[in-house]
Design a protein around this motif. Structure first.
Motif, PDB file in Angstrom:
ATOM      1  N   ILE A 157       0.831  -1.200   0.000  1.00 37.92           N
ATOM      2  CA  ILE A 157       0.000   0.000   0.000  1.00 37.92           C
ATOM      3  C   ILE A 157       0.869   1.254   0.000  1.00 37.92           C
ATOM      4  N   SER A 158       1.920   1.254   0.815  1.00 38.85           N
ATOM      5  CA  SER A 158       2.801   2.412   0.924  1.00 38.85           C
ATOM      6  C   SER A 158       3.524   2.686  -0.386  1.00 38.85           C
ATOM      7  N   GLU A 159       4.018   1.650  -1.030  1.00 40.39           N
ATOM      8  CA  GLU A 159       4.723   1.811  -2.305  1.00 40.39           C
ATOM      9  C   GLU A 159       3.785   2.278  -3.412  1.00 40.39           C
ATOM     10  N   GLU A 160       2.519   1.869  -3.355  1.00 43.21           N
ATOM     11  CA  GLU A 160       1.539   2.312  -4.347  1.00 43.21           C
ATOM     12  C   GLU A 160       1.201   3.789  -4.176  1.00 43.21           C
ATOM     13  N   LYS A 161       1.281   4.281  -2.938  1.00 37.94           N
ATOM     14  CA  LYS A 161       0.976   5.684  -2.685  1.00 37.94           C
ATOM     15  C   LYS A 161       2.019   6.605  -3.311  1.00 37.94           C
ATOM     16  N   ASP A 162       3.263   6.169  -3.357  1.00 36.43           N
ATOM     17  CA  ASP A 162       4.329   6.976  -3.964  1.00 36.43           C
ATOM     18  C   ASP A 162       5.385   6.043  -4.549  1.00 36.43           C
ATOM     19  N   PRO A 163       5.200   5.606  -5.807  1.00 34.64           N
ATOM     20  CA  PRO A 163       6.145   4.661  -6.439  1.00 34.64           C
ATOM     21  C   PRO A 163       7.556   5.201  -6.595  1.00 34.64           C
ATOM     22  N   SER A 164       7.742   6.522  -6.485  1.00 36.79           N
ATOM     23  CA  SER A 164       9.079   7.109  -6.666  1.00 36.79           C
ATOM     24  C   SER A 164       9.943   6.974  -5.414  1.00 36.79           C
ATOM     25  N   MET A 165       9.373   6.464  -4.334  1.00 34.73           N
ATOM     26  CA  MET A 165      10.109   6.363  -3.080  1.00 34.73           C
ATOM     27  C   MET A 165      10.281   4.908  -2.661  1.00 34.73           C
ATOM     28  N   LYS A 166      11.266   4.655  -1.801  1.00 34.37           N
ATOM     29  CA  LYS A 166      11.550   3.308  -1.305  1.00 34.37           C
ATOM     30  C   LYS A 166      11.268   3.212   0.191  1.00 34.37           C
ATOM     31  N   VAL A 167      10.842   2.042   0.615  1.00 33.99           N
ATOM     32  CA  VAL A 167      10.631   1.801   2.038  1.00 33.99           C
ATOM     33  C   VAL A 167      11.980   1.547   2.707  1.00 33.99           C
ATOM     34  N   VAL A 168      12.252   2.272   3.797  1.00 36.18           N
ATOM     35  CA  VAL A 168      13.512   2.073   4.520  1.00 36.18           C
ATOM     36  C   VAL A 168      13.298   1.658   5.974  1.00 36.18           C
ATOM     37  N   LEU A 169      12.097   1.855   6.474  1.00 35.24           N
ATOM     38  CA  LEU A 169      11.833   1.540   7.879  1.00 35.24           C
ATOM     39  C   LEU A 169      10.350   1.288   8.093  1.00 35.24           C
ATOM     40  N   VAL A 170      10.054   0.261   8.865  1.00 33.30           N
ATOM     41  CA  VAL A 170       8.688   0.025   9.328  1.00 33.30           C
ATOM     42  C   VAL A 170       8.718   0.016  10.847  1.00 33.30           C
ATOM     43  N   ALA A 171       7.928   0.907  11.457  1.00 30.16           N
ATOM     44  CA  ALA A 171       7.779   0.944  12.908  1.00 30.16           C
ATOM     45  C   ALA A 171       6.453   0.286  13.258  1.00 30.16           C
ATOM     46  N   PHE A 172       6.498  -0.707  14.128  1.00 28.15           N
ATOM     47  CA  PHE A 172       5.303  -1.472  14.481  1.00 28.15           C
ATOM     48  C   PHE A 172       4.469  -0.713  15.523  1.00 28.15           C
ATOM     49  N   PRO A 173       3.216  -1.113  15.709  1.00 18.32           N
ATOM     50  CA  PRO A 173       2.350  -0.441  16.692  1.00 18.32           C
ATOM     51  C   PRO A 173       2.967  -0.433  18.093  1.00 18.32           C
ATOM     52  N   GLY A 174       2.816   0.701  18.782  1.00 20.53           N
ATOM     53  CA  GLY A 174       3.302   0.820  20.149  1.00 20.53           C
ATOM     54  C   GLY A 174       4.695   1.377  20.285  1.00 20.53           C
ATOM     55  N   THR A 175       5.401   1.569  19.174  1.00 19.37           N
ATOM     56  CA  THR A 175       6.751   2.132  19.220  1.00 19.37           C
ATOM     57  C   THR A 175       6.686   3.654  19.200  1.00 19.37           C
ATOM     58  N   MET A 176       7.826   4.296  19.448  1.00 23.81           N
ATOM     59  CA  MET A 176       7.850   5.748  19.534  1.00 23.81           C
ATOM     60  C   MET A 176       7.623   6.442  18.192  1.00 23.81           C
ATOM     61  N   PHE A 177       7.740   5.709  17.098  1.00 30.99           N
ATOM     62  CA  PHE A 177       7.560   6.310  15.776  1.00 30.99           C
ATOM     63  C   PHE A 177       6.229   5.936  15.127  1.00 30.99           C
ATOM     64  N   SER A 178       5.337   5.340  15.902  1.00 30.76           N
ATOM     65  CA  SER A 178       4.014   4.998  15.380  1.00 30.76           C
ATOM     66  C   SER A 178       2.995   5.168  16.494  1.00 30.76           C
TER      67      SER A 178
END
Length: 336
Positions: free
Chosen positions: A209-230
């Motif tokens: 879903i994330s890559e479809e939202k902006d195909p020009s960008m790459k995924v570098v990090l996924v923060a899971f629920p409950g972490t300081m970045f989500s």
């Protein structure tokens, strides 16, 4: 051990959900809370951060670097060793946020010393040639000239490193502002909902879903629920651009971790981008190895400035003490 893997054109990567399962089975009682990708240094590999609780301190993290094609564990980095100790001493002197703020104060004093040095250097050098080192004068004058010339040559670099260093010490403050500002706005509809009690939705679906939202960008990090970045309800999928500049900036895409649906995506605010741009500049991560070599040379020059500065301070202090000791005798002789 060489952990750089060749391309696998005839093979298919394992799903991230499967890789996560393997990592968690290898570390019973711990769950993946972050997934990292470094396409330049570690292509076709993923690094997982596992802990018992998603909000645990990073000191409790267990890291697992895995081959995305066969799920083989390549290395399990530890928070230990000489480089880790040097990094912690440089960033927070093993004192957490108070340590970072202390280092920030030292950085501000460092910048003040640079400004005062430039103010003093101008009038002094009006009567001398630029780059002068009085080798045949006293030892103290030779050290003074060396201190001045090395300092003025490295002036721009010292200002850049000092200023970006101060910014980096405010990283926890910046993250806090982002959490209370943009992240809170993006997750406002979920504010009063209870934490997810069922199994999280597919990570692969969140990445798609994330890559479809902006195909020009790459995924570098996924923060899971409950972490300081989500939030407690979302995967925060951080995307980066592909140019030298945009590769340092991140864009968060929030995916509902229960339903596997898109929630929101926004560019980071300016103050977060300033932090992202200052971090690689401070450590010389722009331009690859050539810039790192230049940064090393300037680092050595700054050590020379430090040593000569300390020597001059001690020499001046010693001279004042000697003057005080001689002054009473000289006054008596004058009276005679």
């Amino acid at each position: 051990m060489d952990i750089h893997m060749d391309e696998h054109p005839n093979e298919q990567k394992l799903s991230q959900d499967e890789l996560i399962r393997i990592a968690e089975e290898r570390n019973p009682g711990k769950k993946v809370r972050y997934a990292f990708w470094d396409y330049d240094e570690h292509p076709n590999q993923v690094l997982f951060d596992l802990t018992v609780h998603p909000d645990d301190d990073f000191e409790k993290s267990q890291y697992v670097l895995m081959n995305e094609f066969n799920g083989k564990v390549l290395i399990e980095p530890k928070n230990e060793g000489f480089l880790y100790i040097m990094l912690r001493l440089h960033t927070d002197i093993f004192a957490g946020i108070p340590g970072k703020l202390f280092m920030g104060l030292m950085g501000i004093l460092f910048l003040i010393s640079i400004v005062s040095g430039v103010v003093l250097y101008g009038p002094i050098m009006k009567n001398f040639e630029f780059g002068m080192v009085r080798k045949h004068k006293s030892k103290r004058l030779k050290w003074l000239d060396t201190h001045n010339i090395v300092g003025i040559i490295t002036l721009a670099w010292l200002v850049v490193v000092g200023f970006t260093g101060v910014i980096n010490t405010l990283s926890d403050v910046v993250v806090g502002l982002w959490q209370q500002g943009q992240l809170a706005e993006m997750t406002a509809p979920y504010k009063d909902l209870p934490a997810i009690k069922t199994k999280y939705s597919s990570v692969d679906q969140a990445l798609k879903i994330s890559e479809e939202k902006d195909p020009s960008m790459k995924v570098v990090l996924v923060a899971f629920p409950g972490t300081m970045f989500s939030s407690k309800h979302h995967y925060a999928v951080f995307m980066r651009g592909t140019t030298e500049m945009t590769s340092k900036l991140l864009k968060p895409v929030l995916i509902d971790a229960e339903k596997g649906k898109f929630t929101d995506a926004r560019p980071m605010p300016w103050y977060v981008n300033v932090l992202f741009l200052s971090q690689p500049l401070h450590f010389g991560d722009y331009g690859g190895l050539p810039l790192k070599i230049i940064w090393t040379i300037f680092d050595l020059a700054s050590i020379v400035i430090l040593i000569t500065g300390v020597y001059l301070w001690l020499a001046r202090r010693k001279a004042k003490l000697q003057f005080k000791e001689k002054s009473p005798l000289e006054n008596e002789l004058k009276e005679i």
